[in-house]
Design a protein around this motif. Structure first.
Motif, PDB file in Angstrom:
ATOM      1  N   SER A  83       5.793  -6.712   5.734  1.00 22.72           N
ATOM      2  CA  SER A  83       4.690  -6.095   3.774  1.00 22.72           C
ATOM      3  C   SER A  83       3.932  -5.080   4.770  1.00 22.72           C
ATOM      4  N   VAL A  84       4.334  -4.097   3.756  1.00 25.18           N
ATOM      5  CA  VAL A  84       3.642  -2.362   3.766  1.00 25.18           C
ATOM      6  C   VAL A  84       3.198  -1.828   3.014  1.00 25.18           C
ATOM      7  N   VAL A  85       2.629  -0.643   3.165  1.00 18.83           N
ATOM      8  CA  VAL A  85       1.333  -0.942   1.891  1.00 18.83           C
ATOM      9  C   VAL A  85       1.858   0.832   2.145  1.00 18.83           C
ATOM     10  N   GLN A  86       2.047   1.055   1.055  1.00 20.94           N
ATOM     11  CA  GLN A  86       1.673   2.934   0.314  1.00 20.94           C
ATOM     12  C   GLN A  86       1.388   3.144  -0.744  1.00 20.94           C
ATOM     13  N   ASP A  87       0.874   4.382  -0.722  1.00 22.82           N
ATOM     14  CA  ASP A  87      -0.172   4.155  -2.552  1.00 22.82           C
ATOM     15  C   ASP A  87      -0.946   3.535  -2.235  1.00 22.82           C
ATOM     16  N   ARG A  88      -1.526   2.806  -2.095  1.00 23.81           N
ATOM     17  CA  ARG A  88      -2.424   1.665  -1.817  1.00 23.81           C
ATOM     18  C   ARG A  88      -1.879  -0.114  -2.999  1.00 23.81           C
ATOM     19  N   LYS A  89      -0.278   0.292  -2.285  1.00 24.26           N
ATOM     20  CA  LYS A  89       0.286  -0.764  -2.925  1.00 24.26           C
ATOM     21  C   LYS A  89       0.749  -1.701  -1.570  1.00 24.26           C
ATOM     22  N   ILE A  90       1.422  -2.658  -2.061  1.00 26.96           N
ATOM     23  CA  ILE A  90       1.575  -3.502  -1.103  1.00 26.96           C
ATOM     24  C   ILE A  90       3.108  -4.639  -1.355  1.00 26.96           C
ATOM     25  N   PHE A  91       3.766  -3.368  -0.629  1.00 28.19           N
ATOM     26  CA  PHE A  91       5.094  -3.836  -0.930  1.00 28.19           C
ATOM     27  C   PHE A  91       5.821  -5.021  -0.059  1.00 28.19           C
ATOM     28  N   HIS A  92       6.165  -6.069  -0.425  1.00 31.05           N
ATOM     29  CA  HIS A  92       6.673  -7.534   0.258  1.00 31.05           C
ATOM     30  C   HIS A  92       8.507  -7.148   0.524  1.00 31.05           C
ATOM     31  N   LEU A  93       9.270  -6.803   1.688  1.00 26.11           N
ATOM     32  CA  LEU A  93      10.450  -6.550   1.232  1.00 26.11           C
ATOM     33  C   LEU A  93      10.962  -7.950   2.223  1.00 26.11           C
ATOM     34  N   ASN A  94      11.548  -8.366   1.410  1.00 28.98           N
ATOM     35  CA  ASN A  94      12.022  -9.723   2.423  1.00 28.98           C
ATOM     36  C   ASN A  94      13.329  -9.532   3.850  1.00 28.98           C
ATOM     37  N   ILE A  95      13.082 -10.057   4.846  1.00 23.77           N
ATOM     38  CA  ILE A  95      14.478 -10.078   6.086  1.00 23.77           C
ATOM     39  C   ILE A  95      15.141 -10.738   5.749  1.00 23.77           C
ATOM     40  N   ARG A  96      16.367 -10.334   5.598  1.00 26.25           N
ATOM     41  CA  ARG A  96      17.435 -11.040   5.516  1.00 26.25           C
ATOM     42  C   ARG A  96      18.673 -11.126   6.914  1.00 26.25           C
TER      43      ARG A  96
END
Length: 148
Positions: A83-96
């Protein structure tokens, strides 16, 4: 030895290797979380693994600097979620874990970047841009470990 027996042995060995890698990854993530919680004298702020859900991760990252991230458990059978923040948006990226045993982010892509393990992936994206997409827009960020 007949051909089908050779192939069968190879397939079983490959599956065993992949299963062992998955068990080691889960074990390492659990040890990381347990060590951070158990060692009161350690600086828990340095641990980027947090035992939180999606909404709690969004609250933790809401007012943080671009690139601030945590790794949290995944509801899917993945290694976890970045989970990472960029430009006040939170992105959730699966680690697979890929079929070849390497670690990658998000959905499977042609020519995707893959890593030996989660630590290697994090170390790479601390000094090289991670590209994230939102509503057709592409943005780049460098990862920055979460601090309270």
């Amino acid at each position: 030895m007949c051909w089908c027996l050779k192939v069968s042995v190879s397939v079983v060995a490959n599956l065993s290797h992949r299963l062992l890698q998955h068990v080691c990854d889960v074990s390492a993530m659990c040890r990381c979380a347990a060590a951070a919680a158990a060692d009161a004298s350690a600086d828990a702020d340095d641990a980027f693994y947090k035992e939180v859900g999606r909404q709690a991760a969004e609250r933790l990252l809401a007012h943080k600097q671009n690139g601030t991230f945590i790794i949290r458990p995944s509801k899917n059978r993945n290694l976890g979620t970045l989970s990472v923040v960029q430009d006040r948006k939170i992105f959730h990226l699966n680690i697979r874990r890929r079929a070849d045993g390497r670690v990658a982010l998000g959905e499977e892509k042609e020519d995707e970047r893959a890593f030996r393990d989660v630590d290697a992936m994090i170390n790479y994206y601390i000094s090289n841009y991670l590209v994230v997409f939102s509503r057709g827009e592409r943005t780049r960020t460098l990862l920055l470990p979460y601090r309270d």
